[in-house]
Design a protein around this motif. Sequence first.
Motif, PDB file in Angstrom:
ATOM      1  N   LYS A   1       0.600  -1.165  -0.035  1.00  0.00           N
ATOM      2  CA  LYS A   1       0.028  -0.148   0.055  1.00  0.00           C
ATOM      3  C   LYS A   1       0.923   1.383   0.037  1.00  0.00           C
ATOM      4  O   LYS A   1       0.455   2.286  -0.607  1.00  0.00           O
ATOM      5  CB  LYS A   1      -0.790   0.037   1.147  1.00  0.00           C
ATOM      6  N   TYR A   2       1.781   1.317   0.878  1.00  0.00           N
ATOM      7  CA  TYR A   2       2.786   2.483   0.786  1.00  0.00           C
ATOM      8  C   TYR A   2       3.363   2.644  -0.536  1.00  0.00           C
ATOM      9  O   TYR A   2       3.478   3.840  -0.874  1.00  0.00           O
ATOM     10  CB  TYR A   2       3.934   1.970   1.841  1.00  0.00           C
ATOM     11  N   LEU A   3       3.763   1.499  -1.212  1.00  0.00           N
ATOM     12  CA  LEU A   3       4.768   1.876  -2.463  1.00  0.00           C
ATOM     13  C   LEU A   3       3.639   2.126  -3.652  1.00  0.00           C
ATOM     14  O   LEU A   3       4.163   3.002  -4.592  1.00  0.00           O
ATOM     15  CB  LEU A   3       5.397   0.515  -2.794  1.00  0.00           C
ATOM     16  N   ASP A   4       2.252   1.771  -3.420  1.00  0.00           N
ATOM     17  CA  ASP A   4       1.336   2.275  -4.437  1.00  0.00           C
ATOM     18  C   ASP A   4       0.730   3.612  -4.098  1.00  0.00           C
ATOM     19  O   ASP A   4      -0.201   4.052  -5.102  1.00  0.00           O
ATOM     20  CB  ASP A   4       0.194   1.174  -4.649  1.00  0.00           C
ATOM     21  N   SER A   5       0.993   4.078  -2.938  1.00  0.00           N
ATOM     22  CA  SER A   5       0.212   5.528  -2.725  1.00  0.00           C
ATOM     23  C   SER A   5       0.907   6.564  -2.835  1.00  0.00           C
ATOM     24  O   SER A   5       2.330   6.448  -2.679  1.00  0.00           O
ATOM     25  CB  SER A   5      -0.496   5.339  -1.491  1.00  0.00           C
ATOM     26  N   TRP A   6       0.562   7.653  -2.694  1.00  0.00           N
ATOM     27  CA  TRP A   6       1.424   9.297  -2.723  1.00  0.00           C
ATOM     28  C   TRP A   6       1.232   9.816  -1.486  1.00  0.00           C
ATOM     29  O   TRP A   6       1.776  10.945  -1.266  1.00  0.00           O
ATOM     30  CB  TRP A   6       1.140   9.915  -3.815  1.00  0.00           C
ATOM     31  N   ASP A   7       0.308   9.349  -0.484  1.00  0.00           N
ATOM     32  CA  ASP A   7      -0.198  10.423   0.513  1.00  0.00           C
ATOM     33  C   ASP A   7       0.650  10.046   1.775  1.00  0.00           C
ATOM     34  O   ASP A   7       0.144  10.633   2.853  1.00  0.00           O
ATOM     35  CB  ASP A   7      -1.734  10.109   0.825  1.00  0.00           C
ATOM     36  N   GLU A   8       1.531   9.007   1.804  1.00  0.00           N
ATOM     37  CA  GLU A   8       2.364   8.777   2.948  1.00  0.00           C
ATOM     38  C   GLU A   8       3.741   9.073   2.417  1.00  0.00           C
ATOM     39  O   GLU A   8       4.283   8.956   1.461  1.00  0.00           O
ATOM     40  CB  GLU A   8       2.506   7.445   3.336  1.00  0.00           C
TER      41      GLU A   8
END
Length: 436
Positions: A426-433
């Motif tokens: 999820k971290y690698l696929d997102s930009w909000d973290e």
Amino acid sequence: MKSEYRNSNLTLFMIQKLSYDIKDPKLAPQGKLKIEWAGKQMPVLRSIHERFTKEKPLKGITLAACLHITSETANLLITLQAGGAKIVANASNPLSTQDSVAASLVKDYDIPTYAIKGEDNKTYFGHLNAVLDANPNITMDDGGDLIYAVHTSRKEKLPNIIGSSEETTTGVIRLKAMEKENALKLPVVAVNDSDTKHLFDNRYGTGQSTIDGILRATNILLAGKIFVVGGYGWCGRGIAMRAKGMGANVIVTEVDPIRALEAAMDGYRVMPMSEAAKTGDIFVSATGDKHVISKETMLHMNDGAILANSGHFDTEIDMESLEKMKKAKRNIRNFLDEYTLISGKRIYVLGEGRLVNLAAAEGHPAEVMDMSFANQALAAEYFVKNKGKLLNKVYILPRELDIQVAMIKLKAMGISFDKLTPEQKKYLDSWDEGTQ
């Protein structure tokens, strides 16, 4: 019926009508043992063989394979046959054939094979035309000779072919040039561009087998020698790495500034071939281009220089000029020719300037060809599944097939590896973290 083409005046038409052309059928038992031994080192291809046997994804397909006829290649052909394909094969290089393997393919596996180690050019092209006379639906190349033939002298075969796969860097370069000029008339899969092919076959396979060929032909000590590698692609990287590992002082020549920089940071001396020629003891070309070792290069070499080629074609060394420059020539050992120039300087050429790893040795180890040939088998299946859907361009096999090959290989080697947790994915696929 075995052809006597080499010793008679048989016409090309007649050789095409023969069911095979090999050196000696009596060599088959020896070849079968070699094929079985190689197969034991090829777990990825074996898993595909098992699936193909059940599913028959190539049923009704005639496949022409212009490949190096070795024990590893034999396992690929047998796998394709298990998938339901009718196979016909010829050698992709006049010096790469293992005659016992060719005999076994014919006698033990009923695969029409046209390959004789040391065949002359006339015989070679006769063999090339013989496999095309089988009216293939898929062609499989190692260097592009089949696809070149169907685009030039055998254009009538084009409508029947649904795709072609290419094994080598040299072949892929030519195919991409054809695509750029709108000259490519069928879809092609660049098997060489799969990561599980070029990162391993080209680097580890070529690296080890090239050194093997040099040592078999010369029996020299590499430690302390000045070893010049022409080209720092994946093949050149592998050769340089293995030569360095055996104590050689390695020089790399390059035309690409990024690769030259990489070679320098990998710890090698980098210089033009004209400079390297003055100090080198052993020269190996691995670029896919012509005259990397030119007439001028050879004139600058020291007495006793050894020349070898690991590129697909024998044009990497300017053999024509060397023949013209020689005062005398003699064969010293198997696959080792001594050229004496007018100046008295001697230059030694391995394997007639052809692929040294296959001319003077047995080619890549089976473990690394396992992945390359797994990609070839999957490419054939890819053409069948996508028949009529592909454009006349150069494709790469889907990434998921590359990963599949790597995972089977790792499992066979007893190696486990990490997997992303859901949180990590999820971290690698997102930009909000990010930075808090």
